[in-house]
Scaffold this motif. Structure first.
Motif, PDB file in Angstrom:
ATOM      1  N   SER A  93      -2.851   9.653   3.938  1.00 16.44           N
ATOM      2  CA  SER A  93      -1.977   8.910   3.017  1.00 16.44           C
ATOM      3  C   SER A  93      -1.004   8.080   3.833  1.00 16.44           C
ATOM      4  N   SER A  94      -0.525   7.005   3.246  1.00 19.08           N
ATOM      5  CA  SER A  94       0.697   6.342   3.688  1.00 19.08           C
ATOM      6  C   SER A  94       0.792   6.105   5.201  1.00 19.08           C
ATOM      7  N   GLN A  95       1.833   6.652   5.823  1.00 18.52           N
ATOM      8  CA  GLN A  95       2.061   6.468   7.266  1.00 18.52           C
ATOM      9  C   GLN A  95       0.853   6.940   8.061  1.00 18.52           C
TER      10      GLN A  95
ATOM     11  N   ASN B  28      -3.240   7.721  -2.271  1.00 21.17           N
ATOM     12  CA  ASN B  28      -2.311   6.589  -2.200  1.00 21.17           C
ATOM     13  C   ASN B  28      -0.845   6.972  -2.329  1.00 21.17           C
ATOM     14  N   ARG B  29      -0.055   6.470  -1.371  1.00 21.21           N
ATOM     15  CA  ARG B  29       1.379   6.743  -1.322  1.00 21.21           C
ATOM     16  C   ARG B  29       2.090   5.539  -0.721  1.00 21.21           C
ATOM     17  N   ALA B  30       3.350   5.366  -1.102  1.00 23.59           N
ATOM     18  CA  ALA B  30       4.162   4.247  -0.615  1.00 23.59           C
ATOM     19  C   ALA B  30       4.349   4.321   0.900  1.00 23.59           C
ATOM     20  N   LEU B  31       4.694   3.176   1.499  1.00 25.34           N
ATOM     21  CA  LEU B  31       4.968   3.120   2.935  1.00 25.34           C
ATOM     22  C   LEU B  31       6.479   3.122   3.204  1.00 25.34           C
ATOM     23  N   SER B  32       6.833   3.675   4.357  1.00 22.85           N
ATOM     24  CA  SER B  32       8.232   3.667   4.827  1.00 22.85           C
ATOM     25  C   SER B  32       8.541   2.310   5.458  1.00 22.85           C
TER      26      SER B  32
ATOM     27  N   ASN C  52       3.668   7.722  -5.258  1.00 23.12           N
ATOM     28  CA  ASN C  52       2.486   6.858  -5.281  1.00 23.12           C
ATOM     29  C   ASN C  52       2.786   5.364  -5.401  1.00 23.12           C
TER      30      ASN C  52
ATOM     31  N   ASP D 196      -0.386   1.416   0.980  1.00 25.87           N
ATOM     32  CA  ASP D 196      -1.086   1.919   2.178  1.00 25.87           C
ATOM     33  C   ASP D 196      -2.515   1.372   2.284  1.00 25.87           C
TER      34      ASP D 196
END
Lengths: 395, 182
Positions: free
Chosen positions: A79-81, A106-110, A117, A121
Motif C-alpha cells: 500500500s501507499s508508501q 489503496n491508501r493515500a500518500l504522505s 483510502n 498510490d
C-alpha cells in the motif's frame, strides 16, 4: 462456496487458489492482513509456497522479481508508501516482462501521513508498464486476482498485473464472497510456463545494459503488447464466465444505465457501489443518470469509453487521485478519448473526492450530479471544508 | 436496509462484534457488509464499526449517519460524543453500562436498553469483554436475529472454553433484555 469473509482474507484465499510458489511482502496498513493470512496458510501447510520475510518493500518486490525470473509464480502486496518504495523495482519487473501479480490495498500518500483510502498510490504507477485492475467489491477482488495471473502469464502478454483494492472499504470490509473451487481455478489457470527463465544449467542474462541501438524497441514492444491486451481481456473474461459463472462482460468497463443517460459519472473502485445506489434512487425519480465504471485503467480502454459515452450529453469524472498541478489523471484519459471526435459529450467535468479517506456519501454523489450542469468544471473538490482553508499557506 | 453503528474504543472488539452480527445475518440468508472506521488508529482511541444488512448485496460504502440500531460498547464515549446522532425516529440503542445515571435523551419512538455486559462477561468469560453479551441483547431488543443463529455463530467462531463462555454470555445478554421487556 459462499462465505462471509474479510476482503483481505478473500484476496489471500484467491491467491492461495492460484498456487504461487513464492510470496514476499513487508507489512503496511491496510494491506497487512492479506500477507498475514498467506503466511498462516504457508505455516499450516495449506499452501505449498515459500514465504520470505524481508526488511522492506523494495526487497519484497526484488524477491518476487527474482522468483518469477526463475520461472516460479509469485505474489506480493503493499500500500501507499510501500508501493512507491517498490516503484524502482516495479518498473524493472515490467521491463523484464515478468508476470508478477501484486495487490495494492489503496491508501493515500504522505505527507501528511494518512493511512486511509484513496487512489494516489497506484495511480502514481500508471506509467510503469503494469496492467491495473480496480475492484468495486470483494467478489471482484477475488476474481480479478485469478484473471490477473492468467492474463499476465499469457505468452502474448508477459507483463505484471496490479489488482487495486480499496483500503479499509474492501480490505477490512466483511461481506459475502463466492470463493471458487480449486478445480475451477486449475481449469482456468494452468501452471506457469515462462518463455525464458534463469537456470544455472542453461545460463542466460536478463536485463543487461541496452544501448540506444536497442532500447526503444523494448519500450515499443510493451506499448504494442498493452494495446493487444485490450483485445485479450474480453476473451479471458468470457472464458472466466464459462467456468466460474460470473460475467464481467469485456472486463474493461462496466456500464450501469448508460444507454439512455444524459448524465453519467465515471469512476473506479469501491465508490462505484455508492454511485449505483444513487443512480437507482435518481432513476426512480425519472432522472436519466448512469455510471461508467472503469475496471481496467492500464491499458486504458479508449475505444470502449468512446462507445459507452459518445451519446451522453454530460459526463462527470469522479476520482480519488490528483496529478498535482495538472488535470486529474482519469479526467485526462476521458478528455483524450474525445479529443478531435465528432461525437462527444458537450461537457466533461472533473471532480475530486475522498482523498485520504474523506467519507464519500450519497450526498457527495448527488452533489456531483447537481454540479454537472451547463458550465464545464475542472478538478472541483467535493466535500471540502472551507474552515480548514484559512491557513497562511493556502492560495 | 438495516444500518447498525457500533461505538467503541480501538481494542474493545467492535470489529468482532460487527463480524459476529454480520455472520448471523449471513446465516439467516441476508447480505451483510461490516467495516470499521478508525479515528486516531491507536489502541484506546474512539472508533466505529458499521454493519449494513439487506436482502440483496450491499453496495453503498459510506459510513452510517442515520442508524436503525446503535450499540455502545464503551459508555464513557458518551461524555464527549453524541453517540446517538442521526438515530432513526424508531431506532434502538443498546448501551454497555451497569447503571443508568446518565440516561441520554431519546425521542418518543426511540428505545434505549442498558446491559451490564462487562459484568456478564466477567462471570462467563472471566474477562470484561462484553461484546457477545451485547449481541445477545441486540437480538432480544430488536427481534432482528434468532438466538439459535447467534449460538451457531459462536459454535463456528469459538472453541473450547471461549465457546462455552461466549454461549453463556449471549444467552445471559438475551435473557436480561427479555426480562426488561416483560
Amino acid at each position: 462456496m459462499r462465505l462471509f469473509l474479510e476482503g483481505s482474507r478473500a484476496v489471500a484465499e484467491a491467491v492461495r487458489l492460484c498456487r504461487p510458489g513464492v510470496i514476499s511482502a513487508y507489512p503496511i496498513t491496510p494491506q497487512t492482513h492479506i500477507v498475514e493470512e498467506l503466511a498462516q496458510m504457508v505455516a499450516n501447510g495449506e499452501l505449498k509456497a515459500q514465504f520470505l520475510n524481508v526488511e522492506s518493500e523494495h526487497s519484497a518486490a526484488s524477491v518476487v522479481l527474482g522468483a518469477v525470473a526463475t520461472g516460479v509464480r509469485a505474489f506480493t502486496a503493499t500500500s501507499s508508501q510501500g508501493l512507491i518504495y517498490m516503484s524502482e523495482v516495479l518498473f524493472n519487473i515490467a521491463g523484464l516482462r515478468l508476470p508478477v501479480v501484486l495487490t495494492c490495498a489503496n491508501r493515500a500518500l504522505s505527507a501528511p501521513i494518512n493511512i486511509w483510502n484513496d487512489h494516489q498510490d497506484s495511480i502514481s504507477l500508471r506509467d510503469s508498464g503494469w496492467i491495473q485492475f480496480y475492484a468495486e467489491n470483494n467478489q471482484e477482488a477475488v476474481d480479478f486476482h485469478i484473471i490477473a495471473y492468467r492474463l499476465g502469464e499469457d505468452k502474448s502478454v508477459m507483463l505484471p498485473v496490479m489488482v487495486c483494492v480499496d483500503g479499509f472499504y474492501l480490505t477490512h470490509g466483511i461481506e459475502t464472497v463466492d470463493l471458487p473451487e480449486q478445480e475451477m481455478v486449475d481449469k482456468f489457470l494452468p501452471p506457469y510456463k515462462p518463455l525464458y527463465k534463469l537456470d544455472p544449467d542453461e545460463p542466460m542474462t536478463m536485463g543487461p545494459l541496452v544501448d540506444p541501438d536497442y532500447y526503444m524497441e523494448t519500450r515499443y514492444a510493451i506499448q504494442e503488447t498493452l494495446k493487444n491486451t485490450l483485445r485479450l481481456i474480453p476473451k479471458l473474461t468470457a472464458e472466466f464466465a464459462g467456468i466460474f459463472g460470473r460475467d464481467y462482460k469485456d472486463g474493461l468497463v462496466e456500464e450501469y444505465y448508460t444507454k439512455d443517460a444524459d448524465k453519467v459519472i465515471i469512476a473506479m473502485g469501491s465508490v462505484c457501489g455508492t454511485i449505483k445506489d444513487v443512480v437507482d434512487e435518481l432513476r426512480k425519480k425519472g432522472r436519466k443518470v448512469g455510471l461508467l465504471k472503469i475496471i481496467t485503467f492500464r491499458p486504458f480502454p479508449y475505444l470502449r469509453v468512446y462507445e459507452a459515452l459518445k451519446n451522453v450529453t454530460k459526463v462527470a469524472v469522479l476520482e480519488k487521485a490528483l496529478s498535482l498541478g495538472a488535470l486529474a489523471p482519469l479526467a485526462q484519459e476521458i478528455k483524450s478519448t474525445f479529443f478531435g471526435r465528432k461525437r462527444a459529450p458537450q461537457i466533461i467535468s472533473s471532480f475530486i473526492v475522498g482523498l485520504g479517506g474523506r467519507d464519500i456519501t450519497k450526498n457527495s454523489i448527488k452533489e456531483v450530479f447537481r454540479r454537472l450542469n451547463q458550465r464545464e468544471v475542472s478538478g472541483e473538490f467535493i466535500d471540502l471544508k472551507p474552515e480548514l482553508l484559512k491557513e497562511e499557506y493556502v492560495g | 436496509m438495516r444500518e447498525i453503528r457500533i461505538h467503541a474504543r480501538a481494542g474493545q472488539g467492535a470489529i468482532t462484534t460487527g463480524y459476529l452480527l454480520g455472520y448471523a445475518y449471513f446465516l439467516e440468508g441476508k447480505y451483510a457488509y461490516a467495516f470499521p472506521h478508525f479515528g486516531a488508529a491507536r489502541m484506546g482511541a474512539p472508533m466505529n464499526a458499521f454493519l449494513r444488512v439487506d436482502d440483496k448485496p450491499v453496495r453503498i460504502r459510506s459510513q452510517i449517519y442515520e442508524p436503525d440500531y446503535l450499540i455502545i460498547i464503551d459508555s464513557t464515549l458518551m461524555r464527549d460524543f453524541n453517540c446517538l446522532s442521526g438515530l432513526k425516529e424508531d431506532g434502538i440503542v443498546i448501551i454497555n453500562a451497569k447503571d443508568k445515571e446518565e440516561i441520554p435523551k431519546v425521542k418518543a419512538g426511540q428505545k434505549i436498553f442498558f446491559l451490564p455486559a462487562n459484568e456478564i462477561a466477567l462471570n462467563t468469560l472471566g474477562r470484561p469483554l462484553g461484546n457477545t453479551a451485547l449481541i445477545g441483547a441486540f437480538a432480544s431488543a430488536t427481534g432482528e436475529l434468532k438466538l439459535e443463529t447467534l449460538l451457531e455463530v459462536v459454535k463456528q467462531r469459538f472453541q473450547g472454553k471461549a465457546q462455552e463462555g461466549n454461549t453463556q454470555a449471549i444467552k445471559q445478554g438475551y435473557e436480561y433484555i427479555q426480562n426488561l421487556k416483560r
